[in-house]
Enzyme design. Structure first.
Site, PDB file in Angstrom:
ATOM      1  N   TRP A 187     -10.034   5.116   1.095  1.00 22.91           N
ATOM      2  CA  TRP A 187     -11.375   5.506   0.662  1.00 22.91           C
ATOM      3  C   TRP A 187     -11.362   5.629  -0.855  1.00 22.91           C
ATOM      4  O   TRP A 187     -10.466   6.268  -1.419  1.00 22.91           O
ATOM      5  CB  TRP A 187     -11.812   6.850   1.268  1.00 22.91           C
ATOM      6  CG  TRP A 187     -13.053   7.350   0.606  1.00 22.91           C
ATOM      7  CD1 TRP A 187     -14.310   6.831   0.737  1.00 22.91           C
ATOM      8  CD2 TRP A 187     -13.164   8.419  -0.368  1.00 22.91           C
ATOM      9  NE1 TRP A 187     -15.194   7.506  -0.070  1.00 22.91           N
ATOM     10  CE2 TRP A 187     -14.517   8.479  -0.757  1.00 22.91           C
ATOM     11  CE3 TRP A 187     -12.247   9.308  -0.920  1.00 22.91           C
ATOM     12  CZ2 TRP A 187     -14.985   9.407  -1.686  1.00 22.91           C
ATOM     13  CZ3 TRP A 187     -12.712  10.234  -1.855  1.00 22.91           C
ATOM     14  CH2 TRP A 187     -14.065  10.274  -2.225  1.00 22.91           C
ATOM     15  N   GLU A 226     -12.820   3.166   4.649  1.00 20.64           N
ATOM     16  CA  GLU A 226     -13.840   4.204   4.873  1.00 20.64           C
ATOM     17  C   GLU A 226     -15.019   4.078   3.919  1.00 20.64           C
ATOM     18  O   GLU A 226     -14.876   4.167   2.706  1.00 20.64           O
ATOM     19  CB  GLU A 226     -13.199   5.591   4.708  1.00 20.64           C
ATOM     20  CG  GLU A 226     -14.180   6.733   4.950  1.00 20.64           C
ATOM     21  CD  GLU A 226     -13.554   8.118   4.783  1.00 20.64           C
ATOM     22  OE1 GLU A 226     -12.391   8.197   4.298  1.00 20.64           O
ATOM     23  OE2 GLU A 226     -14.216   9.108   5.120  1.00 20.64           O
ATOM     24  N   LYS A 228     -18.949   5.262   2.585  1.00 28.60           N
ATOM     25  CA  LYS A 228     -19.618   6.537   2.326  1.00 28.60           C
ATOM     26  C   LYS A 228     -21.023   6.267   1.831  1.00 28.60           C
ATOM     27  O   LYS A 228     -21.282   5.240   1.207  1.00 28.60           O
ATOM     28  CB  LYS A 228     -18.805   7.298   1.276  1.00 28.60           C
ATOM     29  CG  LYS A 228     -19.367   8.617   0.880  1.00 28.60           C
ATOM     30  CD  LYS A 228     -18.296   9.472   0.249  1.00 28.60           C
ATOM     31  CE  LYS A 228     -18.901  10.781  -0.197  1.00 28.60           C
ATOM     32  NZ  LYS A 228     -17.943  11.848  -0.259  1.00 28.60           N
ATOM     33  N   ASP A 259     -16.646   8.300   9.069  1.00 28.56           N
ATOM     34  CA  ASP A 259     -16.654   9.727   8.751  1.00 28.56           C
ATOM     35  C   ASP A 259     -18.050  10.218   9.111  1.00 28.56           C
ATOM     36  O   ASP A 259     -19.051   9.686   8.622  1.00 28.56           O
ATOM     37  CB  ASP A 259     -16.358   9.921   7.259  1.00 28.56           C
ATOM     38  CG  ASP A 259     -16.270  11.385   6.862  1.00 28.56           C
ATOM     39  OD1 ASP A 259     -17.189  12.158   7.222  1.00 28.56           O
ATOM     40  OD2 ASP A 259     -15.312  11.767   6.171  1.00 28.56           O
ATOM     41  N   HIS A 262     -20.758  10.724   6.486  1.00 30.78           N
ATOM     42  CA  HIS A 262     -21.011   9.682   5.501  1.00 30.78           C
ATOM     43  C   HIS A 262     -22.213   8.798   5.801  1.00 30.78           C
ATOM     44  O   HIS A 262     -22.259   7.642   5.411  1.00 30.78           O
ATOM     45  CB  HIS A 262     -19.768   8.807   5.351  1.00 30.78           C
ATOM     46  CG  HIS A 262     -18.662   9.503   4.635  1.00 30.78           C
ATOM     47  ND1 HIS A 262     -17.538   8.870   4.170  1.00 30.78           N
ATOM     48  CD2 HIS A 262     -18.507  10.805   4.287  1.00 30.78           C
ATOM     49  CE1 HIS A 262     -16.731   9.734   3.590  1.00 30.78           C
ATOM     50  NE2 HIS A 262     -17.300  10.930   3.653  1.00 30.78           N
ATOM     51  N   HIS A 286     -13.348  10.186  11.162  1.00 33.55           N
ATOM     52  CA  HIS A 286     -13.179  11.423  10.401  1.00 33.55           C
ATOM     53  C   HIS A 286     -14.247  12.364  10.936  1.00 33.55           C
ATOM     54  O   HIS A 286     -15.413  12.261  10.562  1.00 33.55           O
ATOM     55  CB  HIS A 286     -13.378  11.195   8.898  1.00 33.55           C
ATOM     56  CG  HIS A 286     -12.161  10.655   8.225  1.00 33.55           C
ATOM     57  ND1 HIS A 286     -12.061  10.525   6.854  1.00 33.55           N
ATOM     58  CD2 HIS A 286     -10.968  10.251   8.718  1.00 33.55           C
ATOM     59  CE1 HIS A 286     -10.864  10.048   6.551  1.00 33.55           C
ATOM     60  NE2 HIS A 286     -10.188   9.861   7.658  1.00 33.55           N
ATOM     61  N   ASP A 294     -22.928  15.466   2.746  1.00 33.05           N
ATOM     62  CA  ASP A 294     -21.534  15.357   3.187  1.00 33.05           C
ATOM     63  C   ASP A 294     -20.764  16.624   2.784  1.00 33.05           C
ATOM     64  O   ASP A 294     -19.846  16.582   1.985  1.00 33.05           O
ATOM     65  CB  ASP A 294     -20.929  14.108   2.512  1.00 33.05           C
ATOM     66  CG  ASP A 294     -19.479  13.877   2.893  1.00 33.05           C
ATOM     67  OD1 ASP A 294     -19.087  14.279   3.992  1.00 33.05           O
ATOM     68  OD2 ASP A 294     -18.753  13.269   2.076  1.00 33.05           O
ATOM     69  N   ASP A 296     -18.795  18.599   4.425  1.00 31.36           N
ATOM     70  CA  ASP A 296     -17.476  18.849   5.007  1.00 31.36           C
ATOM     71  C   ASP A 296     -17.305  20.256   5.548  1.00 31.36           C
ATOM     72  O   ASP A 296     -16.270  20.892   5.351  1.00 31.36           O
ATOM     73  CB  ASP A 296     -16.369  18.508   3.993  1.00 31.36           C
ATOM     74  CG  ASP A 296     -16.232  17.000   3.816  1.00 31.36           C
ATOM     75  OD1 ASP A 296     -15.849  16.336   4.778  1.00 31.36           O
ATOM     76  OD2 ASP A 296     -16.520  16.495   2.706  1.00 31.36           O
ATOM     77  N   ASP A 326     -11.803  15.594   9.198  1.00 37.42           N
ATOM     78  CA  ASP A 326     -11.938  15.590   7.736  1.00 37.42           C
ATOM     79  C   ASP A 326     -13.009  16.571   7.298  1.00 37.42           C
ATOM     80  O   ASP A 326     -14.195  16.272   7.329  1.00 37.42           O
ATOM     81  CB  ASP A 326     -12.272  14.171   7.240  1.00 37.42           C
ATOM     82  CG  ASP A 326     -12.327  14.116   5.716  1.00 37.42           C
ATOM     83  OD1 ASP A 326     -11.873  15.077   5.076  1.00 37.42           O
ATOM     84  OD2 ASP A 326     -12.835  13.112   5.171  1.00 37.42           O
TER      85      ASP A 326
HETATM   86  C1  RNT Z   1     -14.471  11.568   1.131  1.00 36.44           C
HETATM   87  C2  RNT Z   1     -13.835  10.989   2.326  1.00 36.44           C
HETATM   88  C3  RNT Z   1     -12.347  11.058   2.381  1.00 36.44           C
HETATM   89  C4  RNT Z   1     -11.813  12.382   1.893  1.00 36.44           C
HETATM   90  C5  RNT Z   1     -10.335  12.558   2.074  1.00 36.44           C
HETATM   91  C6  RNT Z   1      -9.825  13.707   1.291  1.00 36.44           C
HETATM   92  O1  RNT Z   1     -15.815  11.681   1.229  1.00 36.44           O
HETATM   93  O2  RNT Z   1     -14.370  11.566   3.476  1.00 36.44           O
HETATM   94  O3  RNT Z   1     -11.901  10.749   3.652  1.00 36.44           O
HETATM   95  O4  RNT Z   1     -12.465  13.437   2.495  1.00 36.44           O
HETATM   96  O5  RNT Z   1      -9.700  11.399   1.802  1.00 36.44           O
HETATM   97 ZN    ZN Z   2     -13.461  11.087   5.345  1.00 33.03          ZN
END
Ligand code: RNT
Ligand code: ZN
Length: 418
Positions: A187, A226, A228, A259, A262, A286, A294, A296, A326
Site C-alpha cells: 500500500w 491495496e 484507498k 480494506d 477504503h 483489512h 477511514d 480505523d 487493520d
Molecule cells: C492505510 C492502509 C494500510 C495501513 C497499514 C499500516 O490506509 O490501510 O493498510 O493501515 O499498512
Molecule cells: Zn489497510
C-alpha cells in the site's frame, strides 16, 4: 451450575436449534477453528515501528488518542501480541510492517532492509506458533512526501522500488521458513491534496514501478495490492485507486486487498467479494471500522462485518480469502482493542458459518421470497453465542467478558508501568 457446565448445556441446546434449520454446528466449528486471522502488529504501538521512536506518522494515516502503555520496543510489541493472542481462540498470523525490523541500534534505511533484520521475528513466530505476513512501508520517512512509487523523480521512485523489491525477498524468506506462503501487502499513500492535472501520468508511473517490483517470481510469498479512497492531506486524488488496483490485479493475477475503510461509506464491501474473486486469484481483507472516514476504529460485530463474513461463506471462498485486521486506536487499552476486534471478526464468521444456507437457497430457487426473508430474520436470533462460548471454552480462552479483568490485570502489572 458452574460456568463450564452452563456453557456446555447451552451448546447442546444450540445444536438442536440449529439442526432444526438444517445446520451442522460441529461442522461450523471445525471451519471456524481453521480460520487464521492476520493480526496487525501496528495496533500495539500506534504504527510507530522501530526505526525512530520519535518519528511522526505520515502518509495520510493517523492515530488519535494517547492512552498510556503503548509498546515502545520490539520486546514490548512481542509481549503484547502474545498477551492479545491468548484471548483470541484459534491459531493466528502476525502481520508485520517493514518498519518493525529488528534493527538493533543501527540505522537501517528502507532501501537496505533484508531478511536478516527479520530473523529474530521468524524465530519468535516459530517458537510461538505464529505464521507471518508482511507489508512494505512507504509512509513515515523523509522520502515519503506525497509520492513514492509514482514519484516523477527517478531517484525517489527508485528508492521505493528498491525498498519494495527487498520486502518481497523478505516475505519470500518468511514464507519458506514457515512452510506457509507469506502474504505481502503493498500500500502506498501516493496522492494529491488538491486538483491534479496529471492523473494519468502518476498512474502510469505507479504501473511501471509495480511491473518492475513484480518482475521476480516467488514461490513462498504472495503479493497483494491495496487501494484507498483518499488519505489525510491527499483528499483530491489517490494514484492507487480501487479501479487502478482492481485492473492491475485482474490483469496480472495479483491478490487485491479490500480494506473495509477504503471505500465510500455507503459502498458494500461484501458485494465486492463475488465479483473480485471471479477475476483475481484471492482476496486479502483489512477488516476495519470506518467512522465517517477511514478512521480505523476497532472492528466490531456490526452489519458491515457480518455481511462481509456471510458473503465469503456464501461464496464458499474461505480458502481464497485471507483475513487481516487493520485498525489503530490509541484512545483505549491497545491489547483490549486487539482482542475486541479479533473476537468480533471471529463472531461474524461463526454466524456466517451457522447460516441456514441450504434452506435459504431452496426458498430462493423456488421464488419464495417471504420465506427467505423470514428465515434470514429469524436466524439472526438463533443461539450462535452459545456456540461461540463453547468455542472459547474448548480453545482455553476466556468465555464472554472474562477477558476484561485479565486485560486489566496485564495493564496494572505491565503496560501501566511503561
Ligand atoms: C492505510 C492502509 C494500510 C495501513 C497499514 C499500516 O490506509 O490501510 O493498510 O493501515 O499498512
Ligand atoms: Zn489497510
Amino acid at each position: 451450575m458452574n460456568k463450564e457446565s452452563l456453557v456446555e448445556k447451552a451448546y447442546q441446546i444450540a445444536i438442536e436449534r440449529y439442526a432444526a434449520v438444517g445446520v451442522d454446528v460441529e461442522k461450523a466449528l471445525q471451519a471456524l477453528q481453521k480460520i487464521s486471522l492476520s493480526l496487525h502488529c501496528w495496533q500495539t504501538d500506534d504504527v510507530t515501528g522501530f526505526e525512530d521512536p520519535n518519528a511522526q506518522l505520515s502518509g495520510g494515516i493517523q492515530t488519535t488518542g494517547n492512552y498510556p502503555g503503548k509498546a515502545r520496543n520490539i520486546d514490548e510489541v512481542r509481549a503484547d501480541l502474545i498477551e492479545a493472542a491468548s484471548f483470541i481462540p484459534g491459531n493466528h498470523r502476525i502481520n508485520l510492517h517493514a518498519s518493525y525490523g529488528d534493527f538493533g541500534n543501527k540505522k537501517v534505511d528502507r532501501n537496505e532492509v533484508e531478511p536478516a533484520h527479520f530473523e529474530s521475528w521468524m524465530q519468535w513466530a516459530a517458537e510461538n506458533g505464529f505464521k507471518l505476513d508482511f507489508n512494505s512501508t512507504s509512509f513515515s520517512h523523509p522520502k515519503s512526501g506525497s509520492l513514492t512509487l509514482a514519484n516523477p523523480d527517478k531517484d525517489i521512485r527508485g528508492f521505493w522500488i528498491e525498498h519494495t523489491i527487498r520486502c518481497r525477498a523478505i516475505a519470500e524468506e518468511m514464507g519458506k521458513r514457515q512452510g506457509s506462503p507469506c502474504i505481502m501487502n503493498l500500500w502506498v499513500h501516493d496522492g494529491s491534496k488538491d486538483i491534479t492535472v496529471n492523473r494519468l501520468y502518476y498512474r502510469q508511473l505507479l504501473k511501471e514501478s509495480l511491473d518492475t517490483i513484480f518482475a521476480t517470481e516467488y514461490k513462498n510469498m504472495k503479493d497483494c495490492i491495496e487501494a484507498k479512497l483518499f488519505g489525510i492531506g491527499a483528499e483530491s486524488y489517490t494514484v492507487g485507486s480501487y479501479d487502478f488496483y482492481l485492473g492491475y490485479g485482474a490483469k496480472n493475477n495479483k491478490i487485491v486487498t479490500l480494506d473495509t475503510g477504503h471505500f465510500h461509506l455507503t459502498e458494500s464491501i461484501a458485494d465486492k467479494i463475488s465479483a473480485v474473486l471471479l477475476f483475481t486469484p484471492e482476496i486479502m481483507l483489512h477488516v476495519s471500522r470506518p467512522i465517517r472516514w477511514d478512521s480505523d476504529h476497532v472492528t466490531i460485530m456490526n452489519d458491515d462485518t457480518l455481511d462481509l463474513a456471510k458473503e465469503i461463506i456464501r461464496c464458499d471462498a474461505l480458502d481464497r480469502v485471507n483475513i487481516g485486521l487493520d485498525y489503530f486506536d490509541a484512545s483505549i487499552n491497545r491489547i483490549g482493542a486487539y482482542v475486541i476486534g479479533s473476537r468480533a471478526t471471529q463472531k461474524c464468521f461463526l454466524q456466517a458459518l451457522l447460516e441456514p444456507l441450504s434452506a435459504l437457497r431452496e426458498y430462493e430457487k423456488n421464488g419464495q421470497f417471504f420465506e427467505r426473508l423470514a428465515l434470514l430474520e429469524e436466524s439472526k436470533g438463533l443461539p450462535w453465542n452459545a456456540v461461540w462460548d463453547y468455542f472459547c471454552l474448548k480453545n482455553n480462552v476466556p468465555v464472554g467478558e472474562e477477558f476484561i479483568t485479565e486485560i486489566q490485570k496485564y495493564e496494572k502489572e505491565v503496560t501501566s508501568k511503561r
